[in-house]
Every structure is written in C-alpha cells, then in structure tokens.
Design an enzyme around this catalytic site. Sequence first.
Site, short mmCIF file in Angstrom:
data_model
loop_
_atom_site.label_atom_id
_atom_site.label_comp_id
_atom_site.label_asym_id
_atom_site.label_seq_id
_atom_site.Cartn_x
_atom_site.Cartn_y
_atom_site.Cartn_z
N SER A 88 15.83 -39.71 3.60
CA SER A 88 16.87 -38.91 4.25
C SER A 88 18.22 -39.57 4.07
O SER A 88 18.33 -40.79 3.97
CB SER A 88 16.58 -38.76 5.74
OG SER A 88 16.70 -40.01 6.40
N ASP A 89 19.28 -38.75 4.02
CA ASP A 89 20.60 -39.31 4.22
C ASP A 89 20.64 -39.83 5.66
O ASP A 89 19.81 -39.47 6.49
CB ASP A 89 21.68 -38.26 3.96
CG ASP A 89 23.03 -38.88 3.61
OD1 ASP A 89 23.25 -40.06 3.91
OD2 ASP A 89 23.86 -38.16 3.03
N TRP A 90 21.60 -40.66 5.96
CA TRP A 90 21.62 -41.37 7.25
C TRP A 90 21.83 -40.38 8.40
O TRP A 90 22.86 -39.74 8.50
CB TRP A 90 22.69 -42.44 7.21
CG TRP A 90 22.19 -43.76 6.69
CD1 TRP A 90 22.39 -44.98 7.27
CD2 TRP A 90 21.40 -44.02 5.52
NE1 TRP A 90 21.76 -45.97 6.53
CE2 TRP A 90 21.14 -45.41 5.46
CE3 TRP A 90 20.85 -43.21 4.53
CZ2 TRP A 90 20.39 -46.01 4.45
CZ3 TRP A 90 20.09 -43.79 3.51
CH2 TRP A 90 19.87 -45.17 3.49
N ALA B 235 20.18 -37.60 8.69
CA ALA B 235 19.93 -36.23 8.24
C ALA B 235 18.49 -35.81 8.52
O ALA B 235 18.06 -34.74 8.10
CB ALA B 235 20.22 -36.10 6.74
#
Length: 861
Positions: free
Chosen positions: A280-282, A284
């Site tokens: 995941s993006d941070w 997200a």
Amino acid sequence: MKLSILEAAALTAASVASAQDDLAYSPPYYPSPWADGHGEWSNAYKRAVDIVSQMTLTEKVNLTTGTGWELERCVGQTGSVPRLGIPSLCLQDSPLGIRMSDYNSAFPAGINVAATWDKTLAYQRGKAMGEEFSDKGIDVQLGPAAGPLGRSPDGGRNWEGFSPDPALTGVLFAETIKGIQDAGVIATAKHYILNEQEHFRQVGEAQGYGFNITETVSSNVDDKTMHELYLWPFADAVRAGVGAVMCSYNQINNSYGCQNSLTLNKLLKAELGFQGFVMSDWSAHHSGVGAALAGLDMSMPGDISFDSGTSFYGTNLTVGVLNGTIPQWRVDDMAVRIMAAYYKVGRDRLWTPPNFSSWTRDEYGFAHFFPSEGAYERVNEFVNVQRDHAQVIRRIGADSVVLLKNDGALPLTGQEKTVGILGEDAGSNPKGANGCSDRGCDKGTLAMAWGSGTANFPYLVTPEQAIQNEVLKGRGNVFAVTDNYDTQQIAAVASQSTVSLVFVNADAGEGYLNVDGNMGDRKNLTLWQNGEEVIKTVTEHCNNTVVVIHSVGPVLIDEWYAHPNVTGILWAGLPGQESGNAIADVLYGRVNPGGKTPFTWGKTRASYGDYLLTEPNNGNGAPQDNFNEGVFIDYRRFDKYNETPIYEFGHGLSYTTFELSGLQVQLINGSSYVPTTGQTSAAQTFGKVEDASSYLYPEGLKRISKFIYPWLNSTDLKASTGDPDYGEPNFEYIPEGATDGSPQPRLPASGGPGGNPGLYEDLFQVSVTITNTGKVAGDEVPQLYVSLGGPNEPKRVLRKFERLHLAPGQQKVWTTTLNRRDLANWDVVAQDWKITPYAKTIFVGTSSRKLPLAGRLPRVQ
C-alpha cells in the site's frame, strides 16, 4: 478482524450504491491469483517456497505488515523472522534518490530522463540509485513512478514519472527498474493506478484544505483507456521483472486502489502475471479482509494512521486466518511473493542493516524514534554512498536539456564581453539547498520539485556559480540579479549585457505541502516568482536574451517566445545536484543538446483539456474524476482537435543538422495470435496453521509502544482484535469465489510476464538511415509512430525510438522492430488485444509532427 467485517459490508453496500447511483463501478475479480514462479522468477520462487514452508503463521504475517510510522529507522519497515535469518525489510523513498538521509546523491527527476530519450542513461541512473540505496542498508526503493502518467499538465507529481506518452514512459520505466534491481535492491513500480492528481487523494489532507469530503477521489476510466494508456507502462515494468508494486490513494471506478480486486487481482496479477508483491501507499490501506482478498500483500507503514498502534494487518491478519475469513493459501502467497522478490534481486547476499535514521540527523538516539524507547544507540553512521555518481547526474542533466529555440545565439563562445545572469532561479536558496522540508518552497534555482519523491542535496551547483566560472575563464564581465522583483537593476544589467541569460521556473509537488497556494497540483501553467515580468524587462533592454526554464512540465510561453529579442529558449527540467554544470555544458557547447521534449507545449491551458478536478462534485462523497477524454491526452489530444502547439511532443533542436532517409519495412513473422487458455494450478499452502494458543505474545517480550506485532493477546479472538462487532455474520459479505483456491481459468491476454507472450512477438523490422549533415557531432532521436487506422483512434502514437550519436557527415542505420502489442487495440468484448482490420501506417521522424518518412504495413493478425 478489527474493522474488516464492517469494511467488507461497506464494500458490498458501496458496490450496490454505485450501481444504483449510476456512478462508475469496478466489477469484482476473485480469487487473488497466487504466484507460480514462471520464467525468470523460477529460482527465487523455489527458494521463497522453501523458506516460507518453515515459517509459522505469525512469522508470515510479520513479513506482510509494517511496524508503524517512526518505529524503525526507515519510512517503512516490515517485521522480521530472526529464527530463520530473515531480516526486517527497509523501504525508503524516493524515485530520484534517498529521502531523509545524508551523504547521498540527488539525481535528476524522471521527467528529465524522459527528455533524454536515452535507454542507457535510464538504466545507469537506476543502477546508480540502487547502489546508493543498497549501501545505506535499504532493501526496497520506493520508485520509479509511472503514475501519474501525466493526464493533466498541472498534475503535481508528473515530474516524478516520465512522460504522458505510455510507450516512452514504459521503456524508461523498465530500464530504471532493471538498473535498480541489478544493484541488488527491489524496485517499486508506483503509483498503481490512475493516480493523476493531488487534489482529494486523501480525506484528511483535503479536509485540512477546507474541502468537506469523506472519501477520496475516484478516477473513473473505461477498459480500453485503462489498457492502452495507463496500464501500458506497468506491463513493461512487470516484463522487466519488477519486485514490488505500490497501489495508490485514489479510488478506481469507486473502489479504493489498495483493495480494488479488478486492478490488483485481474489486471496486475492474473493478466500481467505479476509475481512480486503489492504494497500500500502510506495509509492507503482501508480494510483487512477486503484488502487481503483483493490482492494487497503488504501494509505500509503498518499502522492505520501514523503512530496509532493499530493495524488492519498484524494481529488482525493472524486472526483472519484463524477464524477462516482469509484462507491460509492467501497469507502464504503474500509471504512467498515478498520473499521471492527478496531472493530475485539477490538481496540475501547484499543485506546490511540500515545505517541511517529517517527521523534525526543526530548520531545517537533511541532505537524506536516515535515512542523514544528501546536501546539508546548509534542510529546514524553517516555513510557516504555517492561514489562517482555525480558524473551520470551531470550527463543526464546536460543530455536532458531541450533546445526549443535557437536564433544563432547558442552555443556561447566563452568570449562574450558581458554576461548577465538574471532571475532568482539562477541563484541559491537563502535557507540553503535543503532549507525547506522535502523541498517545499520555491527559493533559488529549481533542481527538484517537492514532496516525498525528493532527496537531500549533498550540494547544489547553481547556474550562477557555473556560468560565472565560464565567464571568468574568458576574462569577461558577469553580473547577476537574483531578485525577480528588482526591475530597475534587472533592466540595468540587461542593457549592458552582450547576452542576457534569464532563468525562470515553475514548481509543483505532493499534496501534503501547500506552496504559494498550490496544493500539490499547479494552480496554472504560468511561470513562478514574477518570471514573465523578468523576461519582459530583459527583452526590452537586451536584443540577445536566452531563456532557461526549470519546470515540472509545460509552462505558458505564448506571450514572449516569438519576441525577436528572445534568441534562445532551453528547457532544463529538474536536473538535480549538478544543475549549473549541466546547463553550462550545453550553453557553452561542450555538450550538443539532444534532448527532446517529453510533453507538448500548448498556447493556452485550454489546449490540454480540462482534466484536473479541483472542486468536489459529489456532495461530501468521493469526488468523481471522469476520464472522458479516453486515450486523448497530450499530443494525441492536440492532433485530434487540430490544435497547433508551440513546440510539439518530441521536438528538440541541435547545434548540428540531421537528415532521415531510406525507410525500409520487412515482415519477419506472420504467425497468428493465440489467446491463452486452460487453467492455473491450485493454490498451495506451506506449513501448518496451529490453534490460537500457538500465536500468543511470547513470554518475556518487552513490547514497544505503538509497535505493530502479529501476535494475539488472548486465545479469545474477539478479545485480540478489540472489534466490538467481531463474531457477527460476515461470510455473506465475502465476495463470491474470494476464498476459492481451486484451479482458475486463465485469461486470454495472460500467459507470461507483461501478458500473453504473443503480444511481444516481433512482426516487422523497420530500418532508417540517419545522417549528420552539419559540422559538429551531435545526437538525434529517430521516432517511430504508428497510425492504428480506426476512426476513433489517435492520428498516430509513438511506439519506438533510439538516441544515436553521429560525427559530422556520419551515417547510421537505425533498425527496430514492431511487435504485436505495438499494432493492437484492446478489445473490450474479447478482453484481449486484437489487431484490427484497419490499415496500419508507420511514420518516422524527429518529433510527433516532423515525420518525413511513411509506409503502409501489410496486414497481419
């Protein structure tokens, strides 16, 4: 699982609501495909299976979950498996160098690499970055980026990627990945997918700017556009063997990017055959069960919100397997994918612990920064990892300069009597090169934009410094004014200058920083810091004005580019630490400019289409960003609407001249395309799952505050999750087929890395002769475009290119090939690539609108 049951219900409800409200809808695709170790992944996969088979459930979970923000030294760090010698993996920004570190290099941005059109330089930059990351003890580089692709010219993070053209981006994306991974570091292809603007990408961020939304923006796109434009470079990344993919903040057709089963399970893992892991993006990550079943393999940074101490994975992932909500094979596959990427790049042979801290420049500090707990130890070793990388940085900086206009002003001789250096962009930031956090200001010369996609400068050579050195060699006079608002002094210097070098810029970046009212995305395409007025003042007082633009993309130049006193225009992008030296190399002729613009320069902002959503349009729900333009962005749009650009995509002048001739086309493969059929193998499980008592916190463990662990507080699973709704009926919310580990049908477009192997079969060989007809050596970039022929297709699309160096009078024959993918369209009914019956024409030239050579291709299937 904490929140996951509710989230699963919410996902189902959202799907129904989406259909009812006539909003864009992302159909489900389950189960999540399991890796099989095909092709170059075979050995790494076998090693991964062997090690994962020896792991307990909580050891596997530890690999999938970050330990929490600021809990370890890196911006993201997984748990470890010390019993088996598997370390905590360090994940660190950025796509242009090591963020939040020291004694590292600051490389040119991706958009500069695109302007070189040079595959070798893309690889060399990737290799150099990978070496620095490895030397700092970093296992995963959070880059490169092909999302955003560049749908809108004012998108805040376009500069982190390469170009709005998918073919140019795809090639350079892949070469960068190969370079990083050849250095023994896992590359991360990001941000997957349709992450095309900063506005509304995160709810909290948007609310902080005064927007009352409760869900992030939904990028709504059709299947054809997805495949032919935005997915294209990610196919190249998978084909290059990328180890990790980062899913994005935005929703795709009203399903979050990190739990969108269609984009993760179907497109990425099933169709493209991706064998690595999805992180995941941070922050997200929005659910437990929903994300796990939809294909998310790693949660970053692990906690639900920064420093919260709670996680959708960690303990909750352990519980999900124990209560049967998530099948064991799914968690096993997560762990195998992570370890396969680790082994594939040879990280096990190169691994060293991180020798720096992202959170402090102090030499000593607590092992766990945020809670100030653990051993008080040496956290920064100040290891210099720059090697000789300044050389490749300077070369990319110079080779990416695009000479847009030259009325005989360049190159400079070095004997000019008086040189004026005008504009704030020529000078230093008064606060220092790193004086603004994550480069979140526009002070002094612009050598990188702002956000998490940045690095600290070890030094920054400004244009003023480098040009002054050149002038002094010739014993000339040099005068600089770097205050853009000191009109009187600017005029005075310009009036006495033999040549006036004007430096202007335009900045952008990530949405968490607001710079001069630009919330990541640019408010407009004008120059910053009074740049237009500086140019106007100088041209009124000097008849030999050369303008250098440092920018994140196109800017509006229509009011001054044709002024007779503007004798030269150069775009220098974001060239990194060697900025001044690189532009001086070009201005003084040591380097003959060979860069080509990787985007179109339009006359007005309206020329590009209104593709940036800046106001909510769905009440307080998810803003709906409809990609109604389809594949028609940048030069494709200009061609469709017969817009005349100022400088077209691919344009770039040289100090010499070239001629293209002798187009030849040869059919080399007339075989037919065969869609993939059959079934996958069944999902495998590795090791056993014991009862809950086997996964309690180890006795004597001293817990770190807010640290994310995989263990249980109690054999009572509800008590371990802390979820008040635990135990409510939830299997009715598990998507149909999501836990099915039986053999699955293969997709027609699947079958190998990047898709069906037949897509990459070469069908035609094309050759062209390039001649340097001038008096100095230089580089030319022959560009091959294809007209796919359909009534609703772009007039032509870039497919092949090569940067060539030629001595005066030298001829070279450039030979390239066209494969089936180059000539195909996505068939939304067949869910496969098809070469349509429309006539296919190729064009070869030196820009998207300078195409002197053309030929019709024989029909193939």
